[in-house]
Design a protein around this motif. Structure first.
Motif, mmCIF file in Angstrom:
data_model
loop_
_atom_site.group_PDB
_atom_site.id
_atom_site.type_symbol
_atom_site.label_atom_id
_atom_site.label_comp_id
_atom_site.label_asym_id
_atom_site.label_seq_id
_atom_site.Cartn_x
_atom_site.Cartn_y
_atom_site.Cartn_z
ATOM 1 N N UNK A 81 0.825 -1.212 0.000
ATOM 2 C CA UNK A 81 0.000 0.000 0.000
ATOM 3 C C UNK A 81 0.854 1.254 0.000
ATOM 4 N N UNK A 82 1.998 1.228 0.697
ATOM 5 C CA UNK A 82 2.876 2.400 0.742
ATOM 6 C C UNK A 82 3.402 2.745 -0.641
ATOM 7 N N UNK A 83 3.720 1.716 -1.429
ATOM 8 C CA UNK A 83 4.198 1.936 -2.795
ATOM 9 C C UNK A 83 3.099 2.539 -3.658
ATOM 10 N N UNK A 84 1.882 2.036 -3.511
ATOM 11 C CA UNK A 84 0.765 2.571 -4.279
ATOM 12 C C UNK A 84 0.485 4.025 -3.881
ATOM 13 N N UNK A 85 0.595 4.329 -2.579
ATOM 14 C CA UNK A 85 0.396 5.706 -2.127
ATOM 15 C C UNK A 85 1.465 6.621 -2.688
ATOM 16 N N UNK A 86 2.697 6.115 -2.788
ATOM 17 C CA UNK A 86 3.790 6.902 -3.366
ATOM 18 C C UNK A 86 3.507 7.198 -4.829
ATOM 19 N N UNK A 87 3.008 6.199 -5.565
ATOM 20 C CA UNK A 87 2.642 6.415 -6.964
ATOM 21 C C UNK A 87 1.540 7.462 -7.080
ATOM 22 N N UNK A 88 0.581 7.407 -6.146
ATOM 23 C CA UNK A 88 -0.553 8.326 -6.189
ATOM 24 C C UNK A 88 -0.127 9.771 -5.966
ATOM 25 N N UNK A 89 1.023 9.964 -5.323
ATOM 26 C CA UNK A 89 1.545 11.325 -5.150
ATOM 27 C C UNK A 89 2.173 11.841 -6.444
ATOM 28 N N UNK A 90 2.479 10.945 -7.361
ATOM 29 C CA UNK A 90 3.050 11.339 -8.651
ATOM 30 C C UNK A 90 1.973 11.598 -9.697
ATOM 31 N N UNK A 91 0.918 10.775 -9.660
ATOM 32 C CA UNK A 91 -0.175 10.872 -10.629
ATOM 33 C C UNK A 91 -1.366 10.121 -10.056
ATOM 34 N N UNK A 92 -2.585 10.425 -10.541
ATOM 35 C CA UNK A 92 -3.762 9.749 -9.986
ATOM 36 C C UNK A 92 -3.690 8.234 -10.163
ATOM 37 N N UNK A 93 -4.004 7.502 -9.095
ATOM 38 C CA UNK A 93 -4.016 6.043 -9.112
ATOM 39 C C UNK A 93 -5.399 5.564 -8.683
#
Length: 283
Positions: A81-93
């Motif tokens: 989940x932390x990795x997905x949250x990091x991606x979401x800070x770059x672009x909408x996930x």
């Protein structure tokens, strides 16, 4: 095409949108078709990045990011989940199918607990008490379905009948479970598999061994895949409302891109049991 048109890329157990989407190897082509149709309806293009035996989820996502994706739709993402949250800070996930409880992300999924509850209720109403479950292995999706089976069995006062066989989401796992059951003194009257592919492996192995399905053993899958609808299987299963998931996933990505919604949200759809030819009254 609208002025804000973007490409939606899909990749593997996940998805990515401009909108880009990410498609995992374990999900059917029909689910991807639903995403394509919904994206096209809204004037977006969809690009696909999938998993293979030599290409993992990280590589599939990186391919989409390298192609300047504007958003990601991830189908059954296995990343922490932390990795997905990091991606979401770059672009909408947008995460589809998988429950995410430890991060604030856009999630679209069906209630697997409720789906397994419907399966167990259906079997109990047919007179079944000895109901086994073939596990889906690691991951949140498998965990939710395993918990849903346990909860439903306890609710129906069948805690003493709970039996979970080791498995995963492949036909081979269903075949192995069948061989394990056939080697024992007696078969359960019903077996529920964590997904349709596993159920088909189980069903095929039982029939090859001369077991009457559903006369001697009822079999249930999960996902309402194209496979389950084939006349040769006619599998009782659970639909996750894949088209509605596609609708909400693409809509969530587009809303983020258009700045219409900043706070993430979870959309949980109600699954529904589809009764076909592999379940019948307990012997």
């Amino acid at each position: 095409m609208p002025e804000h048109q973007a490409r939606i890329r899909v990749g593997g157990p996940g998805a990515a949108p401009d909108v880009v989407g990410l498609h995992p190897g374990g999900f059917s082509a029909a689910r991807v078709e639903d995403l394509y149709a919904e994206a096209e309806r809204l004037g977006y293009d969809l690009a696909l990045s999938t998993l293979t035996r030599t290409r993992d989820e990280k590589q599939a996502v990186e391919t989409l990011l390298d192609s300047r994706a504007e958003a990601l739709i991830l189908l059954g993402a296995e990343a922490p989940a932390a990795r997905l949250a990091s991606l979401d800070r770059q672009l909408p996930v947008v995460v589809v199918v998988r429950r995410i409880s430890t991060a604030q992300l856009n999630v679209v999924r069906a209630s697997d607990d409720e789906g397994l509850g419907q399966v167990v209720d259906h079997l109990v109403e047919l007179g079944h008490r000895s109901i086994a479950f073939i596990d889906g292995g690691k991951g949140t999706i498998a965990s939710d379905r395993r918990r849903g089976y346990r909860t439903a069995m306890r609710r129906r006062r069948l805690a003493s009948q709970i039996r979970i066989l080791s498995g995963d989401h492949t036909e081979e796992a269903g075949t192995r479970a069948a061989h394990q059951l056939l080697a024992e003194d007696g078969l359960p009257s019903a077996v529920v598999a964590s997904n349709d592919r596993c159920a088909v492996g189980l069903l095929s192995a039982l029939i090859r061994s001369g077991v009457d399905v559903p006369g001697a053993v009822s079999v249930v899958g999960y996902d309402d895949s194209v496979l389950s609808r084939l006349a040769c299987f006619d599998l009782t299963t659970v639909s996750q409302n894949a088209r509605q998931q596609a609708h909400h996933a693409v809509a969530a990505a587009v809303e983020r891109l258009d700045g219409e919604r900043s706070a993430p949200r979870e959309i949980v759809l109600a699954p529904h049991l589809i009764v076909r030819g592999t379940t019948a009254a307990a012997p």
